[in-house]
Structures are given as structure tokens and as C-alpha cells.
Motif scaffolding. Structure first.
Motif, mmCIF file in Angstrom:
data_model
loop_
_atom_site.group_PDB
_atom_site.id
_atom_site.type_symbol
_atom_site.label_atom_id
_atom_site.label_comp_id
_atom_site.label_asym_id
_atom_site.label_seq_id
_atom_site.Cartn_x
_atom_site.Cartn_y
_atom_site.Cartn_z
ATOM 1 N N GLU A 47 62.132 39.400 56.713
ATOM 2 C CA GLU A 47 61.015 39.408 55.764
ATOM 3 C C GLU A 47 61.107 38.333 54.695
ATOM 4 O OE1 GLU A 47 61.011 42.436 52.644
ATOM 5 O OE2 GLU A 47 62.741 43.336 53.630
ATOM 6 N N GLY A 48 62.122 37.469 54.743
ATOM 7 C CA GLY A 48 62.298 36.512 53.673
ATOM 8 C C GLY A 48 62.155 35.061 54.102
ATOM 9 N N VAL A 49 62.057 34.183 53.115
ATOM 10 C CA VAL A 49 61.951 32.746 53.382
ATOM 11 C C VAL A 49 63.194 32.200 54.080
ATOM 12 C CG1 VAL A 49 61.747 30.473 52.286
ATOM 13 C CG2 VAL A 49 60.290 32.357 51.521
ATOM 14 N N PRO A 50 64.415 32.583 53.665
ATOM 15 C CA PRO A 50 65.593 32.065 54.381
ATOM 16 C C PRO A 50 65.568 32.414 55.871
ATOM 17 C CG PRO A 50 66.250 33.056 52.306
ATOM 18 C CD PRO A 50 64.807 33.409 52.515
ATOM 19 N N GLU A 51 65.138 33.631 56.192
ATOM 20 C CA GLU A 51 65.055 34.043 57.594
ATOM 21 C C GLU A 51 63.957 33.274 58.327
ATOM 22 O OE1 GLU A 51 67.150 36.952 55.245
ATOM 23 O OE2 GLU A 51 65.122 36.172 54.989
ATOM 24 N N HIS A 52 62.858 32.997 57.628
ATOM 25 C CA HIS A 52 61.751 32.275 58.245
ATOM 26 C C HIS A 52 62.181 30.870 58.654
ATOM 27 C CE1 HIS A 52 57.345 30.681 57.985
ATOM 28 N NE2 HIS A 52 57.686 30.997 59.217
ATOM 29 N N ARG A 53 63.009 30.226 57.827
ATOM 30 C CA ARG A 53 63.469 28.887 58.170
ATOM 31 C C ARG A 53 64.233 28.889 59.496
ATOM 32 N NH1 ARG A 53 65.397 28.637 52.669
ATOM 33 N NH2 ARG A 53 63.777 27.773 51.327
ATOM 34 N N GLY A 418 61.801 45.026 39.600
ATOM 35 C CA GLY A 418 62.504 44.144 40.526
ATOM 36 C C GLY A 418 61.845 42.787 40.634
ATOM 37 N N ARG A 419 62.665 41.763 40.640
ATOM 38 C CA ARG A 419 62.182 40.400 40.810
ATOM 39 C C ARG A 419 61.531 40.229 42.181
ATOM 40 N NH1 ARG A 419 63.463 36.561 44.973
ATOM 41 N NH2 ARG A 419 61.927 34.994 44.416
ATOM 42 N N ALA A 420 60.487 39.410 42.247
ATOM 43 C CA ALA A 420 59.813 39.148 43.523
ATOM 44 C C ALA A 420 59.171 37.768 43.485
ATOM 45 C CB ALA A 420 58.747 40.207 43.810
ATOM 46 N N GLY A 421 58.955 37.236 44.643
ATOM 47 C CA GLY A 421 58.222 35.993 44.793
ATOM 48 C C GLY A 421 57.511 36.026 46.123
ATOM 49 N N TRP A 422 56.314 35.505 46.167
ATOM 50 C CA TRP A 422 55.571 35.500 47.424
ATOM 51 C C TRP A 422 55.077 34.086 47.714
ATOM 52 C CZ3 TRP A 422 55.350 38.516 51.448
ATOM 53 C CH2 TRP A 422 54.368 38.290 52.416
ATOM 54 N N VAL A 423 55.495 33.576 48.855
ATOM 55 C CA VAL A 423 55.023 32.282 49.324
ATOM 56 C C VAL A 423 53.991 32.538 50.410
ATOM 57 C CG1 VAL A 423 55.673 30.079 50.347
ATOM 58 C CG2 VAL A 423 57.276 31.275 48.840
ATOM 59 N N GLY A 424 52.816 31.956 50.269
ATOM 60 C CA GLY A 424 51.747 32.216 51.223
ATOM 61 C C GLY A 424 52.143 31.900 52.660
ATOM 62 N N ASP A 425 51.736 32.765 53.573
ATOM 63 C CA ASP A 425 51.941 32.532 55.003
ATOM 64 C C ASP A 425 50.753 31.792 55.599
ATOM 65 O OD1 ASP A 425 54.434 34.019 55.286
ATOM 66 O OD2 ASP A 425 53.222 35.774 54.833
ATOM 67 N N THR A 508 55.943 17.279 52.003
ATOM 68 C CA THR A 508 55.602 18.343 51.056
ATOM 69 C C THR A 508 54.277 18.955 51.489
ATOM 70 O OG1 THR A 508 54.477 16.758 49.606
ATOM 71 C CG2 THR A 508 56.779 17.244 49.105
ATOM 72 N N ASN A 509 54.141 20.263 51.316
ATOM 73 C CA ASN A 509 52.877 20.941 51.614
ATOM 74 C C ASN A 509 52.779 22.205 50.773
ATOM 75 O OD1 ASN A 509 54.052 23.245 53.252
ATOM 76 N ND2 ASN A 509 54.655 21.537 54.574
ATOM 77 N N THR A 510 51.607 22.800 50.718
ATOM 78 C CA THR A 510 51.368 23.908 49.795
ATOM 79 C C THR A 510 52.118 25.181 50.160
ATOM 80 O OG1 THR A 510 49.376 24.566 51.029
ATOM 81 C CG2 THR A 510 49.072 23.085 49.160
ATOM 82 N N LEU A 511 52.529 25.337 51.421
ATOM 83 C CA LEU A 511 53.264 26.534 51.825
ATOM 84 C C LEU A 511 54.776 26.298 51.831
ATOM 85 C CD1 LEU A 511 51.118 28.039 54.739
ATOM 86 C CD2 LEU A 511 50.938 28.418 52.276
ATOM 87 N N ASP A 512 55.188 25.052 51.631
ATOM 88 C CA ASP A 512 56.608 24.690 51.675
ATOM 89 C C ASP A 512 57.251 25.141 52.991
ATOM 90 O OD1 ASP A 512 58.742 23.350 50.572
ATOM 91 O OD2 ASP A 512 59.545 25.100 49.531
ATOM 92 N N ILE A 513 56.500 24.986 54.078
ATOM 93 C CA ILE A 513 56.975 25.306 55.422
ATOM 94 C C ILE A 513 57.158 23.990 56.179
ATOM 95 C CG2 ILE A 513 56.328 26.360 57.629
ATOM 96 C CD1 ILE A 513 54.936 28.566 56.062
ATOM 97 N N HIS A 514 58.330 23.825 56.782
ATOM 98 C CA HIS A 514 58.675 22.536 57.369
ATOM 99 C C HIS A 514 59.209 22.707 58.791
ATOM 100 C CE1 HIS A 514 58.197 20.964 53.302
ATOM 101 N NE2 HIS A 514 58.886 22.025 52.906
#
Length: 522
Positions: A47-53, A418-425, A508-514
Motif C-alpha cells: 500500500e505504500g510508495v516504497p512498495e510501488h517502486r 497519525g502522520r499520512a501522505g497521499w500521492v495521486g495514483d 519529473t512528473n506530477t505523480l513522481d512515478i518513474h
């Protein structure tokens, strides 16, 4: 003597060629600081950005991401078309295979998506396909049948999806791992061990080479990948360095090619570097509030906590990276300006807290803010702690948790703030707002409002345009301005260290997905 000399020269030449080849091979390794130990490599459990990479290296769905725009580009599906007033999408699949040689068909996607949606799988992101696919929400909730889910294999290479409405963003959404094909044959064979090296079967550009817990994950090219001609890296190494200063020093020493975050205390120095890549990002930084907590169940308390935070001061003096302070939660995007929310207003915050029964903080119990290990999160939490003490007279404790533990605590509801952050999918306001649907997999604060749910359902059935955005704006006003379900702080900017004079194919892009396909050394 001459023969010995000749032999020595030949041996020297061979050794030189060997060393040269070894050097060339190392040049094609791409080393990334992924920030933390991955929660899992199973797409149904991440469910996280590190796993998505890591997911993007090992798996590929019907579509992938354009590295410049983050919009959908062909993946396993080579093309698609819409029919029936844009509510039916028909995907034409290419010849694609799992890394063990087994063929991927339309039925693979039917079986995978049904597995992901099954109530017993308990996938955190099941709400995403459930939101858009006809019959999926009912099946996921246990009130409907798998036979009624709007997906079917027309033939081996034709996959059909029936949506709940003419959702313009549906295909872009399907780059997310909640729409991944799953190697069910390998999962059945190896059970929980299917994600281990030697067992993991994927269909992405790379295969799993090694996984050393708390140290690194390495992947190498997948010989069965359909687009292997455009995979130029010999290896990707994902490091699990949580300390941003340590990671930055390794980057400066040339021991890393891409650092995915930067230490706040060194930002003034970093911003002067040509290899610092920063751009506006479709993402939001906020705090979850556990609505079921006896104190936080009072909306006056939630609003008081929110209005006592000076977001401008936070981004100017603490984060200092160009972040955009915001009392709204959803970032502005084309056609959607966002909302103001409940902004910094100290007098009103004090009045609301007094009205709730805690004048000047008297009698307010000590609460705890949890955050995952990260110097930036720590500094923000310390700023919030001091602001609430100074402005409201209340005390909070801070708890720094390792990533997996942090996620477990938040998901289980075993927290107050709890701290949270959401990066758009994908680039649509619904991708942010859908987190707060009643019983949503990412609704960690247990927020529930039937009016909000109804507006989200209405927007899901509407065509793209200003009217739909207005419905979503109304939903955000309820979520934030009326109910203060979370405390928004700011809209992110991307902060990456990578030398684009050395690397091609990274943008660089708005979703920071590479995506890794196309990345190569210049």
C-alpha cells in the motif's frame, strides 16, 4: 622466454577485457534509496510508495505510466476502446508471459481481479476497482456474487470491463497495482513463500534476484518481458536506508544513483545543486484523526487542532522545500481549484476548544502522534507538538515507528493522531477523496458520512466535466470544512536527487512515478 612473454601479454589482455567488461556491467546498475524495508512484494498486500517502486520493476498491468505525463500507456494491453456510452472498455492483449514462461491471457486478469476483490483477501486497495467496476463493490463487501462483477474474458486476448459510469479516468487508474495480474499458479504452489527469491513469478521488466531484509532488494532483466529491447539496465538495487542524511551522503559519494528524498537540515545546500530535481507534485501531507477516539470524535476539537497550525510558518521555517501550505486536502489540478478548508485562526481555535470543554487546554488529555521513521516527519511532528502547546495549552507525545509497524498501527485503528501522505495514483480529485468512503481500505481514521458517500457515488456515474468536479468539490467541503476528518498541512513538491546529465529516461512528473523501461546511462 618469448613464448612466456607472449603468453603473459595474452593473459594481460584477457584480464583487461574482463575488468573492462566488469566495469561496463557495473555502469548499468541503477541504485535507488527506497527509504525503508518493503512491507511485502505481493501486489495484494502492499500500500505504500516504497512498495510501488519495486512493484513497477516486477509487475505490469494492462497499462503502465508515461514517464513524462504519468498518463496511461500500453502495457499488457496493446490497445483499448470504449463502447456503450463509454461504460464498457475492451482491452486487446498482446502476447505476454510470466517470467516462468506461462502465458498471460484475458482469463488471467479475470481471475486476478476477482482474487484481489474477494473479501477474504482483505486487500487495502480493493475499494479502487470496487469504485469503478460494475458489481465489484457488492462482491468485495460479501453481498454480491463474483459472477456479477463486470469483467469477462471474451477470448484469450480480449478482456472486457463494464464500469459503473462513463469514467474518463478509468484507464489511467488501471496502472495501479490494485489492477495487477497475479501469478496465481505460483501463489498456489509456494503459498506465503511465493514472494521469495527463486519463487517469485512476475511479468514486469525485471525479476527478483535477491532480498536481504533491512538492507536491499535487487532485480535483474526479465527475459520473458514483451518490451525487453527497451530495458537497458543490468540490475536495479533498492536500498532500505531510512536516515535521509546517511542516504544523501552515500549519494554524494557516488554510491547511489537516485535518492528519493532529501534531509531537511541540508536543503539550503541541496537546492543549489544541479542534480536536485524538484517540481509540483499531485500529493498531500496531512494527519489522520481517529474519529472513534472519545476526544477526537468531537468535531470542535478536530477543528481547533487544525486552526491552531500556521501552515505558512511550517513550510517557511521547517520543510523549506517550496511546499504549498493548504487547509484543503485535494491539490488543485486542471478544472479543479481545490478548497480553502479551515485555515489558521488562533482565536477561533481557542474558542472551539473552550466550547468543547477544554478552556486554555484545561482537562485535555495527553494525546499521541505517530509517524514513521523519517527526519522530515519528526521535525514536522515536533513543530505541531510545540504549536499545540503554545497556542492551545495541550500536550501531545510523539511516537516514532518503523514503517511496517506504523502501517499496522494505523490500519488497525490503534492510534489517535497519525502522520499520512497521499500521492495521486491518477490525476483526478476522486483519487484523493475516495480514501474516506465508509469502509474504504485506506480510511484509517474511520470517517463515515452518508452524504459524502452519496456525492462520491454520484460523481462516479457522471461524465467528465465541470458538473462532476462541482460534486467532488462539495464532497471535499463536507470532508474537510464541515467534518474536519483530517488535518491537511501542505501540497508536496517532489524532491529527488538524480544526475540527469548521466541518466536518460527519468523525468519529473506530477505523480513522481518513474517507470524503469527506457532508463539508461547516457
Amino acid at each position: 622466454m618469448k613464448k612466456i612473454l607472449t603468453f603473459s601479454l595474452v593473459l594481460l589482455l584477457a584480464l583487461t577485457m574482463f575488468v573492462s567488461c566488469g566495469k561496463k556491467e557495473s555502469l548499468n546498475e541503477f541504485i535507488i534509496n527506497n527509504g525503508t524495508e518493503p512491507q511485502s512484494l505481493d501486489p495484494s498486500k502492499i500500500e505504500g510508495v516504497p512498495e510501488h517502486r519495486i512493484y513497477m520493476a516486477l509487475f505490469e498491468g494492462l497499462v503502465s505510466y508515461d514517464p513524462k505525463t504519468s498518463e496511461a500507456v500500453p502495457g499488457v494491453a496493446e490497445s483499448w476502446s470504449r463502447s456503450n456510452n463509454d461504460t464498457v472498455i475492451t482491452f486487446k492483449l498482446r502476447d505476454a508471459y510470466w517470467s516462468d514462461g506461462e502465458k498471460i491471457t484475458a482469463q488471467t486478469f479475470v481471475d486476478s481481479w476477482l482474487y484481489y476483490l474477494a473479501p477474504e483477501t482483505a486487500a487495502v486497495y480493493a475499494y479502487m476497482p470496487a469504485m469503478i467496476i460494475k458489481g465489484a463493490a457488492e462482491y468485495n463487501a460479501g453481498t454480491g456474487s463474483a459472477d456479477d462483477v463486470g469483467i469477462r474474458a471474451v477470448d484469450e486476448k480480449t478482456f472486457e470491463v463494464t464500469l459503473v459510469g462513463p469514467l474518463a479516468y478509468a484507464v489511467d487508474m488501471m496502472g495501479h497495482y490494485s489492477f495487477a495480474p497475479l501469478p496465481l499458479h505460483a501463489m498456489k504452489k509456494y503459498g506465503e513463500d511465493w514472494i521469495k527469491p527463486g519463487n517469485l513469478v512476475g511479468n514486469g521488466p525485471f525479476v527478483l534476484e535477491s532480498w536481504t531484509p533491512q538492507q536491499s532488494v535487487t532485480v535483474t532483466p526479465n527475459k520473458k518481458y514483451w518490451n525487453k529491447e527497451n530495458v537497458f539496465l543490468d540490475r536495479i538495487t533498492f536500498l532500505t536506508i531510512e536516515n535521509e542524511t546517511t542516504a544523501y551522503q552515500k549519494y554524494k559519494a557516488g554510491e547511489m544513483d537516485w535518492d528519493t528524498s532529501v534531509p531537511l537540515e541540508m536543503l539550503d545546500e541541496i537546492k543549489l545543486r544541479d542534480d536536485f530535481q524538484s517540481a509540483p507534485q499531485l500529493s498531500s501531507y496531512y494527519y489522520y484523526l481517529n474519529i472513534e477516539d472519545p476526544i477526537l470524535s468531537d468535531v470542535r476539537v478536530r477543528k481547533a487542532l487544525t486552526m491552531a497550525i500556521d501552515r505558512q510558518e511550517l513550510v517557511d521555517k521547517v520543510t523549506k522545500g517550496g511546499q504549498i501550505p493548504s487547509g484543503g486536502y485535494v491539490p488543485s489540478m486542471t478544472g479543479y481549484p481545490g478548497i480553502k478548508g479551515n485555515e489558521f485562526d488562533l482565536e477561533k481555535a481557542k474558542a472551539l476548544l473552550a466550547e468543547a470543554g477544554y478552556p486554555n487546554g484545561e482537562g485535555f488529555p495527553t494525546m499521541t502522534v505517530i509517524y514513521n521513521t523519517n527526519e522530515g516527519h519528526k521535525k514536522i511532528a515536533e513543530y505541531v507538538q510545540q504549536a499545540w502547546k503554545k497556542n492551545l495549552g495541550i500536550n501531545v507525545e510523539l511516537a516514532n515507528l518503523e514503517w511496517a509497524t506504523f502501517l499496522d498501527e494505523r490500519q488497525s485503528g490503534n492510534f489517535q493522531i497519525g502522520r499520512a501522505g497521499w500521492v495521486g495514483d491518477y490525476q483526478d480529485p476522486s483519487n484523493f477523496l475516495e480514501l474516506f468512503l465508509t469502509d474504504g481500505g485506506n480510511n484509517d481514521g474511520n470517517y463515515s458520512n452518508p452524504e459524502f458517500d452519496a456525492l462520491m457515488a454520484k460523481a462516479a456515474s457522471m461524465p467528465a466535466g465541470a458538473e462532476r468536479f462541482e460534486v467532488l468539490r462539495q464532497a471535499e467541503e463536507i470532508l474537510i470544512t464541515q467534518d474536519q476528518a483530517v488535518i491537511p498541512f501542505y501540497i508536496y513538491v517532489t524532491q529527488n536527487m538524480i544526475d540527469l546529465e548521466k541518466w536518460d529516461g527519468w523525468y519529473t512528473n506530477t505523480l513522481d512515478i518513474h517507470p524503469y523501461v527506457g532508463i539508461k546511462r547516457k
